[in-house]
Scaffold this motif. Structure first.
Motif, PDB file in Angstrom:
ATOM      1  N   ALA A   1       0.819  -1.215   0.000  1.00 47.46           N
ATOM      2  CA  ALA A   1       0.000   0.000   0.000  1.00 47.46           C
ATOM      3  C   ALA A   1       0.853   1.265   0.000  1.00 47.46           C
ATOM      4  N   ASP A   2       1.797   1.338   0.937  1.00 48.89           N
ATOM      5  CA  ASP A   2       2.586   2.571   1.049  1.00 48.89           C
ATOM      6  C   ASP A   2       4.090   2.341   0.916  1.00 48.89           C
ATOM      7  N   GLY A   3       4.516   1.103   0.698  1.00 47.87           N
ATOM      8  CA  GLY A   3       5.944   0.833   0.516  1.00 47.87           C
ATOM      9  C   GLY A   3       6.738   0.807   1.802  1.00 47.87           C
ATOM     10  N   SER A   4       6.066   0.925   2.965  1.00 47.59           N
ATOM     11  CA  SER A   4       6.774   0.964   4.242  1.00 47.59           C
ATOM     12  C   SER A   4       7.304  -0.420   4.604  1.00 47.59           C
ATOM     13  N   LEU A   5       8.328  -0.417   5.482  1.00 47.18           N
ATOM     14  CA  LEU A   5       8.936  -1.663   5.931  1.00 47.18           C
ATOM     15  C   LEU A   5       8.626  -1.891   7.399  1.00 47.18           C
ATOM     16  N   LYS A   6       8.374  -3.137   7.738  1.00 48.26           N
ATOM     17  CA  LYS A   6       8.158  -3.512   9.131  1.00 48.26           C
ATOM     18  C   LYS A   6       9.016  -4.731   9.431  1.00 48.26           C
ATOM     19  N   TRP A   7       9.500  -4.785  10.671  1.00 49.91           N
ATOM     20  CA  TRP A   7      10.362  -5.905  11.039  1.00 49.91           C
ATOM     21  C   TRP A   7       9.651  -7.246  10.890  1.00 49.91           C
ATOM     22  N   SER A   8       8.333  -7.217  10.926  1.00 51.15           N
ATOM     23  CA  SER A   8       7.591  -8.463  10.736  1.00 51.15           C
ATOM     24  C   SER A   8       7.749  -8.989   9.312  1.00 51.15           C
ATOM     25  N   SER A   9       8.122  -8.100   8.401  1.00 51.40           N
ATOM     26  CA  SER A   9       8.302  -8.514   7.003  1.00 51.40           C
ATOM     27  C   SER A   9       9.747  -8.855   6.690  1.00 51.40           C
ATOM     28  N   PHE A  10      10.592  -8.846   7.735  1.00 51.02           N
ATOM     29  CA  PHE A  10      12.016  -9.129   7.531  1.00 51.02           C
ATOM     30  C   PHE A  10      12.253 -10.633   7.527  1.00 51.02           C
ATOM     31  N   SER A  11      13.027 -11.099   6.545  1.00 51.25           N
ATOM     32  CA  SER A  11      13.296 -12.536   6.425  1.00 51.25           C
ATOM     33  C   SER A  11      14.692 -12.856   6.945  1.00 51.25           C
ATOM     34  N   PHE A  12      14.747 -13.526   8.086  1.00 51.77           N
ATOM     35  CA  PHE A  12      16.040 -13.927   8.647  1.00 51.77           C
ATOM     36  C   PHE A  12      16.686 -15.025   7.805  1.00 51.77           C
ATOM     37  N   LEU A  13      15.854 -15.821   7.162  1.00 53.43           N
ATOM     38  CA  LEU A  13      16.390 -16.869   6.295  1.00 53.43           C
ATOM     39  C   LEU A  13      17.163 -16.254   5.130  1.00 53.43           C
ATOM     40  N   ARG A  14      16.574 -15.223   4.529  1.00 56.50           N
ATOM     41  CA  ARG A  14      17.211 -14.605   3.365  1.00 56.50           C
ATOM     42  C   ARG A  14      18.519 -13.903   3.732  1.00 56.50           C
ATOM     43  N   ILE A  15      18.519 -13.182   4.853  1.00 52.97           N
ATOM     44  CA  ILE A  15      19.763 -12.503   5.228  1.00 52.97           C
ATOM     45  C   ILE A  15      20.826 -13.524   5.650  1.00 52.97           C
ATOM     46  N   THR A  16      20.367 -14.651   6.179  1.00 58.75           N
ATOM     47  CA  THR A  16      21.310 -15.715   6.518  1.00 58.75           C
ATOM     48  C   THR A  16      21.950 -16.282   5.251  1.00 58.75           C
ATOM     49  N   LEU A  17      21.142 -16.468   4.214  1.00 57.89           N
ATOM     50  CA  LEU A  17      21.665 -16.969   2.943  1.00 57.89           C
ATOM     51  C   LEU A  17      22.680 -15.999   2.350  1.00 57.89           C
TER      52      LEU A  17
END
Length: 524
Positions: A222-238
């Motif tokens: 909707a507004d392009g904002s980021l929330k920590w709930s949308s953060f992927s620990f798997l992806r940053i780990t990769l």
């Protein structure tokens, strides 16, 4: 940019084969000390154990590239022995038999296959829907020529001598993969690239921010904002695993040997001084010129004591540390701070107002240009790090096309002093003239409905490069100043080109910042 299929074909193959033939014709031309640098590295890696690679100092051209490039030289050395064993003798300094020249030139041409493939992948990422009656007017065709036939890359690699082609191939391929949403592959390619040549750390902030923002987070639609709930620990780990594994593979053997400090000291030799022997056309060239002017005026009007002026000359053609005469002397820390501050706005734009892969590419170019403008001991050849990726944007909009024409013309002209031998004067002028005429004509045809790409002041500035070249190559050698002030052509070329490159950098920054504000207003 939008993905577009069908960018391959006979025309691309013809372009690649044509430029390869030209590279073969350039084999007998002049080569710089970089030729001996790489011959020496072949000898070091072929004859010595890994534990001695970064300590060997028989030649002044010691190994100062990251380990992956050292292994690359090691692999080449096992082919080189079939051409001429003598080139692999460490004590054979400045050895350049016909077989050695042929092998080293051929090795550059062969490894350019990666650059050709990367250029093809980048062409596939270009929006090819722009109307045009002929193939020559299609964005994909124009981009292919701008990349494959790039004047700067041709003379730096295939006359001056270096291996930038396959390295830029890795970078452009990683950019293409990010456009294709293949984030992990793009990250892997860039991590590998950093361990081939560490100068690409200039653009690392763009990769870090973009991958974190666009791959590790899922933005609110909707507004392009980021929330920590949308953060992927798997992806940053990769991503972290990719960086760590590549670094371990590259630096691990030297860490086990306890040689990391030695390797790092070779990679970052801060004692080489603020500027290269030939000033790169950046902010420090302008800074040095102002200091030199103030010193001359000060001596003439007796504001300065000639006896107290430092003997180490900025214009003496030597790689060394020196103190400025009037202005404050510059330290490595000062250049690091200036570089960091100069890239911050582009990084903030990429994070807070992202525009997808296109925004990433803009940030990458600005990081490259900012590092070129303010970095420590920058080489003039580093301007290609901004010119080549800007080629992708130049076929997308008239605004970027205009900036590209300014940057590529001044940036390529600034490389002229690298080829100073009489036989190469005609070659470099003809090749640049052909590339420049094509760049202007093709981009103007691509955006004929949008009006002129340059204003009258920009046009005059670029035209003035012609009398500057005539003075440096023809007039100055005939004057008595040649013996007393041999540095004047280099100084004039560097300072004049620095003005154009600085202008292009500022214009691109204004464009990106203005675009970000526009995007924000539309969102609101």
């Amino acid at each position: 940019m939008a993905a577009a299929g069908g960018s391959g074909g006979c025309w691309f193959l013809a372009l690649a084969l044509g430029v390869s033939l030209l590279k073969c014709l350039l084999i007998p031309t002049y080569h710089s000390t970089d030729f001996e640098v790489h011959r020496n590295w072949l000898a070091i890696t072929h004859n010595l154990p890994v534990s001695e690679w970064y300590y060997e100092a028989t030649s002044e051209w010691t190994l100062d590239y990251p380990p992956f490039f050292a292994w690359f030289e090691y692999a080449l050395s096992h082919v080189a022995k079939y051409f001429d064993q003598e080139m692999l003798v460490i004590q054979n300094l400045n050895y350049s038999s016909h077989a050695t020249v042929f092998f080293q030139r051929l090795s550059v041409i062969f490894t350019d296959i990666l650059f050709v493939y990367a250029a093809r992948e980048c062409c596939r990422c270009v929006n090819g829907k722009r109307p045009g009656k002929e193939l020559l007017e299609k964005p994909m065709f124009v981009l292919a020529v701008l990349l494959l036939w790039n004047f700067g890359l041709l003379i730096v690699d295939h006359i001056h001598f270096q291996y930038n082609g396959f390295l830029f191939g890795l970078m452009l391929l990683s950019v293409a993969r990010l456009f294709q949403k293949r984030h992990l592959e793009g990250a892997l390619l860039f991590a590998v690239l950093l361990h081939f040549k560490h100068i690409y750390i200039y653009v690392a902030p763009a990769y870090c921010v973009y991958l974190l923002r666009s791959y590790c987070f899922t933005a609110n639609k909707a507004d392009g904002s980021l929330k920590w709930s949308s953060f992927s620990f798997l992806r940053i780990t990769l991503l972290g695993l990719i960086v760590c594994l590549v670094s371990a593979l590259s630096l691990g053997p030297f860490a086990v040997l306890g040689q990391l400090p030695q390797v790092i000291s070779r990679l970052f030799p801060f004692k080489r001084g603020l500027c290269h022997a030939y000033w790169a056309p950046n902010f420090w060239a302008l800074y040095n010129a102002v200091d030199k002017t103030l010193a001359v005026v000060g001596i003439k009007y007796k504001f300065l004591d000639p006896e107290k002026i430092p003997k180490a000359s900025m214009t003496g053609g030597l790689v060394q540390e020196f103190q400025h005469t009037v202005l404050p002397s510059v330290t490595p820390l000062a250049t690091l701070i200036c570089t960091f501050i100069s890239i911050l706005p582009s990084v903030f734009c990429l994070w807070f107002k992202p525009q997808g892969p296109r925004g990433f590419l803009q940030c990458l170019i600005l990081c490259a240009l900012s590092s070129f403008m303010f970095g420590w001991h920058v080489h003039e050849k580093a301007i290609l790090l901004a010119i080549l990726p800007l080629s992708l944007l130049s076929v997308e909009s008239p605004k970027h096309a205009g900036i590209y024409l300014i940057l590529t013309t001044t940036g390529h002209f600034s490389l002229f002093p690298l080829l100073f031998t009489p036989p190469e004067i005609t070659t470099k002028i003809l090749l640049m003239l052909l590339f420049t005429v094509y760049s202007f004509s093709s981009l103007r045809a691509l955006f004929r409905k949008e009006g002129p790409l340059l204003n009258w002041l920009e046009t005059i500035y670029l035209i003035e490069l012609v009398p500057l070249e005539i003075f440096c190559e023809i007039v100055f050698p005939l004057t008595p100043w040649k013996l007393k002030f041999p540095f004047i052509p280099l100084l004039l070329t560097s300072v004049y080109c620095a003005l154009g490159i600085t202008y292009a950098w500022l214009k691109l920054y204004v464009s990106v910042l203005t675009e970000s504000v526009t995007v924000r207003q539309k969102a609101e």
